[in-house]
Design a protein around this motif. Sequence first.
Motif, PDB file in Angstrom:
ATOM      1  N   LEU A   1       0.819  -1.214   0.000  1.00 25.41           N
ATOM      2  CA  LEU A   1       0.000   0.000   0.000  1.00 25.41           C
ATOM      3  C   LEU A   1       0.852   1.262   0.000  1.00 25.41           C
ATOM      4  N   ARG A   2       1.919   1.284   0.787  1.00 25.44           N
ATOM      5  CA  ARG A   2       2.801   2.463   0.799  1.00 25.44           C
ATOM      6  C   ARG A   2       3.354   2.718  -0.595  1.00 25.44           C
ATOM      7  N   LYS A   3       3.766   1.646  -1.269  1.00 25.42           N
ATOM      8  CA  LYS A   3       4.299   1.760  -2.629  1.00 25.42           C
ATOM      9  C   LYS A   3       3.228   2.285  -3.591  1.00 25.42           C
ATOM     10  N   ARG A   4       2.037   1.702  -3.528  1.00 25.63           N
ATOM     11  CA  ARG A   4       0.954   2.133  -4.413  1.00 25.63           C
ATOM     12  C   ARG A   4       0.552   3.584  -4.164  1.00 25.63           C
ATOM     13  N   LEU A   5       0.489   3.976  -2.904  1.00 20.84           N
ATOM     14  CA  LEU A   5       0.119   5.359  -2.575  1.00 20.84           C
ATOM     15  C   LEU A   5       1.172   6.329  -3.097  1.00 20.84           C
ATOM     16  N   LYS A   6       2.439   5.978  -2.904  1.00 19.47           N
ATOM     17  CA  LYS A   6       3.535   6.835  -3.357  1.00 19.47           C
ATOM     18  C   LYS A   6       3.509   7.000  -4.875  1.00 19.47           C
ATOM     19  N   GLU A   7       3.202   5.892  -5.573  1.00 22.13           N
ATOM     20  CA  GLU A   7       3.196   5.925  -7.040  1.00 22.13           C
ATOM     21  C   GLU A   7       1.822   6.266  -7.619  1.00 22.13           C
ATOM     22  N   LYS A   8       0.905   6.715  -6.744  1.00 29.08           N
ATOM     23  CA  LYS A   8      -0.441   7.141  -7.154  1.00 29.08           C
ATOM     24  C   LYS A   8      -1.191   6.045  -7.910  1.00 29.08           C
ATOM     25  N   GLU A   9      -0.989   4.788  -7.469  1.00 27.65           N
ATOM     26  CA  GLU A   9      -1.684   3.646  -8.080  1.00 27.65           C
ATOM     27  C   GLU A   9      -2.986   3.373  -7.341  1.00 27.65           C
ATOM     28  N   ASN A  10      -3.782   2.463  -7.870  1.00 30.71           N
ATOM     29  CA  ASN A  10      -5.084   2.121  -7.313  1.00 30.71           C
ATOM     30  C   ASN A  10      -4.967   1.450  -5.931  1.00 30.71           C
ATOM     31  N   THR A  11      -5.786   1.930  -4.968  1.00 37.60           N
ATOM     32  CA  THR A  11      -5.844   1.312  -3.639  1.00 37.60           C
ATOM     33  C   THR A  11      -7.294   0.992  -3.247  1.00 37.60           C
ATOM     34  N   ALA A  12      -8.208   1.088  -4.212  1.00 34.39           N
ATOM     35  CA  ALA A  12      -9.618   0.819  -3.919  1.00 34.39           C
ATOM     36  C   ALA A  12      -9.791  -0.599  -3.376  1.00 34.39           C
ATOM     37  N   TYR A  13     -10.639  -0.748  -2.374  1.00 34.61           N
ATOM     38  CA  TYR A  13     -10.981  -2.023  -1.732  1.00 34.61           C
ATOM     39  C   TYR A  13      -9.808  -2.671  -1.011  1.00 34.61           C
ATOM     40  N   LEU A  14      -8.740  -1.925  -0.767  1.00 28.83           N
ATOM     41  CA  LEU A  14      -7.596  -2.460  -0.030  1.00 28.83           C
ATOM     42  C   LEU A  14      -7.506  -1.874   1.374  1.00 28.83           C
ATOM     43  N   LEU A  15      -8.013  -0.635   1.528  1.00 30.98           N
ATOM     44  CA  LEU A  15      -8.021  -0.006   2.847  1.00 30.98           C
ATOM     45  C   LEU A  15      -9.270   0.849   2.989  1.00 30.98           C
ATOM     46  N   PRO A  16      -9.738   1.075   4.227  1.00 31.68           N
ATOM     47  CA  PRO A  16     -10.951   1.860   4.417  1.00 31.68           C
ATOM     48  C   PRO A  16     -10.833   3.265   3.831  1.00 31.68           C
ATOM     49  N   GLU A  17     -11.937   3.765   3.275  1.00 26.44           N
ATOM     50  CA  GLU A  17     -11.949   5.099   2.659  1.00 26.44           C
ATOM     51  C   GLU A  17     -11.535   6.185   3.653  1.00 26.44           C
ATOM     52  N   ASP A  18     -11.985   6.073   4.917  1.00 25.55           N
ATOM     53  CA  ASP A  18     -11.613   7.076   5.934  1.00 25.55           C
ATOM     54  C   ASP A  18     -10.103   7.114   6.128  1.00 25.55           C
ATOM     55  N   VAL A  19      -9.481   5.958   6.081  1.00 26.63           N
ATOM     56  CA  VAL A  19      -8.026   5.876   6.244  1.00 26.63           C
ATOM     57  C   VAL A  19      -7.344   6.503   5.029  1.00 26.63           C
ATOM     58  N   LYS A  20      -7.850   6.197   3.831  1.00 24.18           N
ATOM     59  CA  LYS A  20      -7.265   6.767   2.605  1.00 24.18           C
ATOM     60  C   LYS A  20      -7.375   8.297   2.622  1.00 24.18           C
TER      61      LYS A  20
ATOM     62  N   GLU B   1      -4.307  11.101   2.585  1.00 25.93           N
ATOM     63  CA  GLU B   1      -4.205  12.197   1.610  1.00 25.93           C
ATOM     64  C   GLU B   1      -4.186  13.565   2.305  1.00 25.93           C
ATOM     65  N   GLU B   2      -5.051  13.750   3.319  1.00 26.54           N
ATOM     66  CA  GLU B   2      -5.120  15.028   4.024  1.00 26.54           C
ATOM     67  C   GLU B   2      -3.816  15.334   4.774  1.00 26.54           C
ATOM     68  N   ASN B   3      -3.127  14.284   5.221  1.00 25.86           N
ATOM     69  CA  ASN B   3      -1.882  14.469   5.967  1.00 25.86           C
ATOM     70  C   ASN B   3      -0.626  14.246   5.126  1.00 25.86           C
ATOM     71  N   HIS B   4      -0.815  14.070   3.822  1.00 24.00           N
ATOM     72  CA  HIS B   4       0.300  13.893   2.868  1.00 24.00           C
ATOM     73  C   HIS B   4       1.264  12.806   3.298  1.00 24.00           C
ATOM     74  N   LEU B   5       0.701  11.656   3.716  1.00 21.34           N
ATOM     75  CA  LEU B   5       1.531  10.523   4.123  1.00 21.34           C
ATOM     76  C   LEU B   5       1.892   9.674   2.909  1.00 21.34           C
ATOM     77  N   TYR B   6       2.994   8.962   2.974  1.00 17.67           N
ATOM     78  CA  TYR B   6       3.444   8.020   1.932  1.00 17.67           C
ATOM     79  C   TYR B   6       3.580   8.670   0.567  1.00 17.67           C
ATOM     80  N   GLY B   7       3.957   9.941   0.564  1.00 15.68           N
ATOM     81  CA  GLY B   7       4.187  10.624  -0.709  1.00 15.68           C
ATOM     82  C   GLY B   7       2.928  11.044  -1.449  1.00 15.68           C
ATOM     83  N   THR B   8       1.766  11.045  -0.764  1.00 15.44           N
ATOM     84  CA  THR B   8       0.516  11.481  -1.437  1.00 15.44           C
ATOM     85  C   THR B   8       0.472  12.989  -1.518  1.00 15.44           C
TER      86      THR B   8
END
Length: 190
Positions: free
Chosen positions: A160-179, A183-190
């Motif tokens: 997930l960290r890799k996918r988030l950093k590379e702006k890849e799909n994370t749908a259905y892998l983690l809760p929307e609130d967490v995603k 994004e709001e806290n610019h974690l993992y390179g988002t």
Amino acid sequence: MSKKIGILGGTFDPPHFGHLLIASEVRHAMQLSEIWFIPNQIPPHKQDEHFTDSKHRLNMIKLAIHDQAHFKIEQIELDREGPSFTYDTLRILREQFPTYSFYFIIGADMIEYLPKWHKVEEVVELVTFVGVKRPGYKTTTKYPVIEVEIPQFDVSSTMLRKRLKEKENTAYLLPEDVKRYIEENHLYGT
């Protein structure tokens, strides 16, 4: 009052549906009262890696489990300095909750690693290990581990960290609130 408590420890960096699936499946299979998520301070076997600040990891777990009455967070390892050894955590929990039975949930990757655990012989006296299978790992060990079959869901925080950093799909892998929090806290390179 006696309770059966499942313990799910980890970095939860970030928490994802794999963690929630394991918690839910083990709780039902073992008829546990609750599952306690215990975020690590510094896992002894990962001391050279970089981790997201514990405040963010804690907030993400809160968001991931907020609608689950049987899921709780135990901050015992975040409140302590230095490496988080399971033995120390369990000793403290057993002192604080002498009537509770604890079931420590571990993935197959950790089952293979058990012989290297700090004071593993003592840990076995404090807790019942519950092992869940993971692709590519064996679940054979000389230590007593109750195996629980769960649906295979091959997602990891590393992926997930890799996918988030590379702006890849994370749908259905983690809760929307967490995603959203990520994004709001610019974690993992988002």
